[in-house]
Scaffold this motif. Structure first.
Motif, PDB file in Angstrom:
ATOM      1  N   ASP A 161       0.816  -1.197   0.000  1.00  0.00           N
ATOM      2  CA  ASP A 161       0.000   0.000   0.000  1.00  0.00           C
ATOM      3  C   ASP A 161       0.861   1.263   0.000  1.00  0.00           C
ATOM      4  OD1 ASP A 161      -2.265  -1.569   0.066  1.00  0.00           O
ATOM      5  OD2 ASP A 161      -2.518  -1.404   2.247  1.00  0.00           O
ATOM      6  N   ASN A 203      -4.062  12.933   0.562  1.00  0.00           N
ATOM      7  CA  ASN A 203      -4.376  12.421   1.895  1.00  0.00           C
ATOM      8  C   ASN A 203      -5.717  12.926   2.416  1.00  0.00           C
ATOM      9  OD1 ASN A 203      -3.823  15.066   2.734  1.00  0.00           O
ATOM     10  ND2 ASN A 203      -1.699  14.584   3.240  1.00  0.00           N
ATOM     11  N   ARG A 256      -5.315   6.702 -11.001  1.00  0.00           N
ATOM     12  CA  ARG A 256      -5.252   6.693  -9.537  1.00  0.00           C
ATOM     13  C   ARG A 256      -4.385   5.523  -9.099  1.00  0.00           C
ATOM     14  NH1 ARG A 256     -10.099   7.172  -8.778  1.00  0.00           N
ATOM     15  NH2 ARG A 256     -10.114   9.369  -8.202  1.00  0.00           N
ATOM     16  N   THR A 294      -3.119   3.356  -5.569  1.00  0.00           N
ATOM     17  CA  THR A 294      -3.251   3.099  -4.135  1.00  0.00           C
ATOM     18  C   THR A 294      -2.161   2.161  -3.631  1.00  0.00           C
ATOM     19  OG1 THR A 294      -4.789   1.267  -4.522  1.00  0.00           O
ATOM     20  CG2 THR A 294      -5.751   3.454  -4.195  1.00  0.00           C
ATOM     21  N   THR A 295      -1.388   1.588  -4.557  1.00  0.00           N
ATOM     22  CA  THR A 295      -0.276   0.708  -4.179  1.00  0.00           C
ATOM     23  C   THR A 295       1.005   1.194  -4.845  1.00  0.00           C
ATOM     24  OG1 THR A 295      -0.528  -0.822  -6.053  1.00  0.00           O
ATOM     25  CG2 THR A 295      -1.872  -1.252  -4.080  1.00  0.00           C
ATOM     26  N   VAL A 326      -3.015   8.045  -3.618  1.00  0.00           N
ATOM     27  CA  VAL A 326      -3.832   8.070  -2.404  1.00  0.00           C
ATOM     28  C   VAL A 326      -3.000   7.557  -1.233  1.00  0.00           C
ATOM     29  CG1 VAL A 326      -5.957   7.288  -1.322  1.00  0.00           C
ATOM     30  CG2 VAL A 326      -5.896   7.714  -3.794  1.00  0.00           C
TER      31      VAL A 326
END
Length: 517
Positions: free
Chosen positions: A332, A435, A485, A487-488, A511
């Motif tokens: 993540d 964030n 986008r 997320t990892t 993110v």
């Protein structure tokens, strides 16, 4: 030619050939004159703060001024925040503000305002042209005034702009580099030879390789500590460049860096103070009893350090940063994982425009050994700088990839810069540190003592950006910028690799969790 044509031709003759614009009715003759002066590149922005920020980024990378075209007092007002940053960066810039026709001002039309007073808050030179015959000379004077590192504002009434019968002005003498102050060099040399703990704080033109090399040579020969100002206008760094630590943002950390210093030598930097006042804490960060020596102001700092290095470390060579990249993490995303990915993948010769703020706390360490690159920072603290400055940097350095590291909250101030990036097909990759909060303000809420216990729900609501969540991917795509986008770590690495490989603008919404909890 009319006054507007004369103005444009004179700017071009003096090397100013890019104008970032958000014009209105009073500037239409300037707009029309662009076809008569094809050497001037006009670039449309959708908000005045983008125009002023782009001109700042352009000048920092091009080492020459850009022009900005704004509409009356409200247009200038919309551009003030990034003009404030430019003033703090000593950025050369020509701001042309259209005004009502001279005979129309007495009617107090709805857009009438005190442009001169507004301009004076951010400008080193302000002039109102009231005679068409003076346009060319005033334009030349504006350029000359900007070259010492200042915002020059020329106010041009509409009738002065449209009146015919003027020409260009002869090219004026450019600003000369200030002479090295021999006495200041001697005083600094004496301090360094004393053996007492000494800190050299660099800024201005000393944050390029010549100044960095000189400062590192001096430090190696004398044991002094070299620090760079917290937010340099343009810092060269990375593999093959002498590495210099930056003065910390938080006052407590900066005090720790300066602790014990008996001498502080300022080379292009201001004497350090805390960014804000805090109850029971000092504003002046210079240690008690420390003697402060100014070896040079913003311009001429590199030359002064080179003179000092010749005296204290003749024939020496500066140690440079080794080529080393962080390993790619897995899993993540966190703010530090984003920094590691950037450090692992940053291309050679990149221009990094850093407004990542709290989220980017790990970027400096992660990129210390990445291929040599330039970093542009938020000199004046007025947020909404990064994305516009990336526009200007990309225009100034078309052969270099621009990486815009952008906090989510400040991104919303000037998000329309993405539209200009798409319109001009600029090679800018924007990474949003998403964030969902004004993270720095969550931290400052405690630091200033505003919340002696855990902050309440109403206070936290004012610092939250998640209700509703901002969809940066859809916004970017709506302005013509391809977006993804992540997320990892794996998703971010793939997106960043693809963006660097394909010309044109891209946005990646990274993110990450809040650092403030």
């Amino acid at each position: 030619m009319n006054g507007a044509h004369s103005l444009l031709a004179t700017l071009v003759d003096h090397g100013v050939d890019v104008c970032f614009a958000n014009p209105g009715t009073s500037e239409m003759h300037f707009v029309a004159a662009l076809d008569a002066v094809p050497q001037m590149r006009g670039i449309l922005t959708l908000f005045e703060g983008v125009a002023t920020g782009a001109a700042d980024g352009y000048a920092r990378m091009a080492d020459k001024p850009a022009a900005v075209l704004l509409h009356l007092g409200p247009g200038l007002g919309n551009g003030l925040a990034n003009l404030h940053n430019a003033r703090r960066a000593h950025t050369p810039m020509i701001v042309v503000v259209g005004d009502h026709a001279t005979y129309h001002k007495k009617y107090d039309a709805p857009l009438e305002s005190d442009i001169d007073a507004l301009a004076g808050t951010v400008s080193g030179w302000v002039h109102r042209t009231v005679d068409t015959g003076a346009v060319a000379g005033d334009a030349a004077d504006a350029v000359a005034a900007s070259l010492v590192g200042a915002v020059s504002t020329l106010i041009l009434p509409a009738d002065v702009s449209w009146t015919d019968g003027v020409s260009t002005a002869p090219v004026r003498v450019v600003a000369e580099q200030p002479a090295v102050d021999d006495e200041a060099v001697r005083a600094s040399a004496d301090a360094l030879r004393s053996g007492a703990p000494t800190v050299i704080l660099i800024g201005g033109d000393a944050t390029r390789k010549p100044g960095l090399s000189a400062a590192v040579r001096i430090a190696a020969a004398t044991g002094a500590l070299v620090l760079c100002e917290t937010f340099p206008a343009r810092l060269e760094r990375g593999a093959g460049v002498p590495a210099v630590e930056r003065l910390a943002y938080f006052a407590e950390a900066a005090q720790a860096q300066l602790e014990g210093a008996a001498h502080l030598i300022l080379a292009g930097a201001k004497s350090p103070v805390s960014f804000f006042a805090y109850p029971g804490k000092p504003s002046d960060l210079v240690p008690e009893g420390c003697d402060v020596h100014v070896i040079a102001e913003y311009r001429g700092a590199a030359a002064a350090l080179e003179r000092l290095a010749e005296e204290l470390a003749p024939g020496s060579t500066a140690v440079v940063a080794p080529a080393v990249r962080p390993d790619l993490p897995t899993g993540d995303l966190t703010a530090f994982a984003v920094a590691a990915v950037v450090g692992a993948l940053l291309p050679e010769g990149a221009v990094v425009v850093d407004e990542s703020n709290t989220g980017g706390v790990g970027v400096a360490a992660a990129t210390a050994g990445a291929p040599a690159h330039d970093v542009l920072t938020l000199t004046g603290g007025a947020i909404g700088y990064g994305m516009p400055a990336a526009v200007g940097a990309a225009v100034a350095a078309p052969g270099r990839p621009v990486l815009s590291l952008q906090a989510d909250g400040s991104a919303m101030y000037t998000l329309s810069a993405l539209w200009t990036q798409a319109r001009e097909n600029l090679d800018v990759t924007t990474v949003i540190f998403d964030n969902g909060a004004y993270d720095i303000l969550r931290i400052e809420l405690q630091r200033v003592g505003a919340a002696s216990t855990a902050p309440g729900p109403k206070a936290l609501e004012l610092l939250d950006l998640g209700s509703p969540a901002i969809d940066f991917v859809k916004i970017a795509e709506g302005m013509g910028v391809p977006a993804r986008r992540a997320t990892t770590v794996e998703e971010l690495a793939a997106a960043l690799t693809a963006a660097f490989a394909e010309p044109g603008p891209h946005l990646i919404d990274a993110v990450v969790p809040s650092l403030a909890g």
